[in-house]
Design a protein around this motif. Structure first.
Motif, PDB file in Angstrom:
ATOM      1  N   ALA A  26       2.741 -10.074   5.713  1.00 21.83           N
ATOM      2  CA  ALA A  26       2.091  -9.283   4.670  1.00 21.83           C
ATOM      3  C   ALA A  26       3.101  -8.446   3.900  1.00 21.83           C
ATOM      4  O   ALA A  26       3.068  -8.389   2.667  1.00 21.83           O
ATOM      5  CB  ALA A  26       1.020  -8.388   5.289  1.00 21.83           C
ATOM      6  N   SER A  27       4.010  -7.794   4.606  1.00 22.68           N
ATOM      7  CA  SER A  27       5.009  -6.956   3.928  1.00 22.68           C
ATOM      8  C   SER A  27       5.972  -7.810   3.110  1.00 22.68           C
ATOM      9  O   SER A  27       6.376  -7.422   2.007  1.00 22.68           O
ATOM     10  CB  SER A  27       5.778  -6.122   4.952  1.00 22.68           C
ATOM     11  OG  SER A  27       6.403  -6.958   5.921  1.00 22.68           O
ATOM     12  N   THR A  28       6.333  -8.992   3.621  1.00 20.95           N
ATOM     13  CA  THR A  28       7.210  -9.883   2.857  1.00 20.95           C
ATOM     14  C   THR A  28       6.533 -10.356   1.584  1.00 20.95           C
ATOM     15  O   THR A  28       7.133 -10.357   0.502  1.00 20.95           O
ATOM     16  CB  THR A  28       7.608 -11.104   3.711  1.00 20.95           C
ATOM     17  OG1 THR A  28       8.227 -10.663   4.916  1.00 20.95           O
ATOM     18  CG2 THR A  28       8.566 -11.997   2.948  1.00 20.95           C
ATOM     19  N   ALA A  29       5.257 -10.752   1.698  1.00 19.57           N
ATOM     20  CA  ALA A  29       4.511 -11.177   0.520  1.00 19.57           C
ATOM     21  C   ALA A  29       4.361 -10.023  -0.477  1.00 19.57           C
ATOM     22  O   ALA A  29       4.446 -10.227  -1.694  1.00 19.57           O
ATOM     23  CB  ALA A  29       3.144 -11.703   0.930  1.00 19.57           C
ATOM     24  N   LEU A  30       4.158  -8.820   0.018  1.00 19.55           N
ATOM     25  CA  LEU A  30       4.013  -7.659  -0.859  1.00 19.55           C
ATOM     26  C   LEU A  30       5.291  -7.410  -1.652  1.00 19.55           C
ATOM     27  O   LEU A  30       5.250  -7.175  -2.867  1.00 19.55           O
ATOM     28  CB  LEU A  30       3.656  -6.430  -0.034  1.00 19.55           C
ATOM     29  CG  LEU A  30       3.483  -5.117  -0.804  1.00 19.55           C
ATOM     30  CD1 LEU A  30       2.372  -5.235  -1.830  1.00 19.55           C
ATOM     31  CD2 LEU A  30       3.208  -3.964   0.160  1.00 19.55           C
ATOM     32  N   VAL A  31       6.431  -7.486  -0.993  1.00 26.37           N
ATOM     33  CA  VAL A  31       7.711  -7.275  -1.680  1.00 26.37           C
ATOM     34  C   VAL A  31       7.934  -8.351  -2.742  1.00 26.37           C
ATOM     35  O   VAL A  31       8.335  -8.068  -3.880  1.00 26.37           O
ATOM     36  CB  VAL A  31       8.866  -7.261  -0.667  1.00 26.37           C
ATOM     37  CG1 VAL A  31      10.213  -7.254  -1.391  1.00 26.37           C
ATOM     38  CG2 VAL A  31       8.755  -6.047   0.237  1.00 26.37           C
ATOM     39  N   LEU A  32       7.671  -9.602  -2.392  1.00 26.81           N
ATOM     40  CA  LEU A  32       7.872 -10.695  -3.342  1.00 26.81           C
ATOM     41  C   LEU A  32       6.916 -10.588  -4.528  1.00 26.81           C
ATOM     42  O   LEU A  32       7.296 -10.879  -5.673  1.00 26.81           O
ATOM     43  CB  LEU A  32       7.678 -12.039  -2.636  1.00 26.81           C
ATOM     44  CG  LEU A  32       8.714 -12.374  -1.548  1.00 26.81           C
ATOM     45  CD1 LEU A  32       8.368 -13.688  -0.863  1.00 26.81           C
ATOM     46  CD2 LEU A  32      10.116 -12.436  -2.150  1.00 26.81           C
TER      47      LEU A  32
END
Length: 264
Positions: free
Chosen positions: A45-51
């Motif tokens: 979730a955090s990786t998708a949010l950053v991207l």
């Protein structure tokens, strides 16, 4: 930035996403949402949010505007996180218990994942459709997605009235304040105004439906469309990029050992 500049898309400053067909935007939203709905971990979730945040310049929106439109999500997302924090299945060290509520390592991790997941699922809706013209969306749904014209015109009419609800709410707030009844009881004021807005919506919807039927919008005939809508190579790039974004987010979660499917 004025209120008009904030709420009305600035079409003169064309962004890369403006050239993507609205149906392709719907596909992008599905590609981003479905894999993240079946997984539940903070890393993906955090990786998708950053991207997704890195893609904001492609939308023509400013980060400040995106943050303002995320405020309702940021306000209500903790509700889901708190319920998961208190009532998730206990795992690891237990820190506190009260009746049916238990706070443990597992519930803390799940609450953080749920909080991030809600934001990640809401953000693409803002980025993809904040500058999408309702008429372009209707053209794409009818010509590309081949949906029935009756349904498409209903979607168009509903989208066109959303802005009227915002104006109605603002007008009611100003009127109540002018009468001296808008400064106290914020919760009671909210529910009373929401009920009035519901009445306005029912009345407006009834009149709009009658007017559209009188003009033949509900006729069972083949309808023509003034503006053509078709898919292009940019649409394929948008959908493919969304798939790569989700694959990267899930790949990071798998690589770090944090990947978790809902229900496990």
């Amino acid at each position: 930035m004025s209120r008009a500049a904030e709420t009305v898309p600035v079409r003169e400053r064309s962004a890369w996403l403006d050239g993507v067909n609205p149906v392709a935007k719907v596909l992008v939203a599905l590609v981003l949402a479905v894999p993240l709905l079946v997984t539940l971990d903070a890393v993906s979730a955090s990786t998708a949010l950053v991207l997704e945040l890195l893609c904001v310049p492609l939308t023509g929106l400013s980060y400040a505007l995106v943050l303002r439109r995320l405020v309702p999500v940021l306000v209500f997302a903790p509700v889901a996180a708190i319920s998961m924090l208190l009532y998730a299945r206990p795992e690891g060290t237990v820190y506190a218990t009260f009746l049916f509520a238990t706070v443990s390592d597992g519930s803390i991790a799940l609450s953080v994942a749920v909080l991030l997941r809600v934001i990640v699922l809401a953000l693409p809706m803002i980025l993809l459709f904040a500058r999408t013209d309702p008429t372009e969306l209707a053209d794409a749904l009818a010509q590309v997605a081949k949906l029935p014209s009756r349904f498409v015109l209903g979607v168009l009419a509903g989208a066109r009235t959303v802005g009227l609800f915002v104006d109605d709410w603002r007008t009611m707030a100003l009127a109540r304040r002018a009468r001296g009844v808008g400064d106290r009881g914020a919760l009671r004021r909210f529910f009373s105004m929401a009920f009035v807005l519901l009445v306005f919506a029912v009345r407006r919807g009834t009149k709009l439906a009658t007017a559209m039927e009188a003009r033949g919008f509900g006729a069972d005939v083949e309808r023509t469309w003034a503006r053509p809508s078709a898919l292009s190579a940019r649409d394929a790039v948008a959908v493919g990029s969304a798939a790569l974004l989700v694959a990267a987010a899930l790949g990071v979660a798998v690589a770090t050992g944090a990947f978790r499917v809902v229900g496990t």
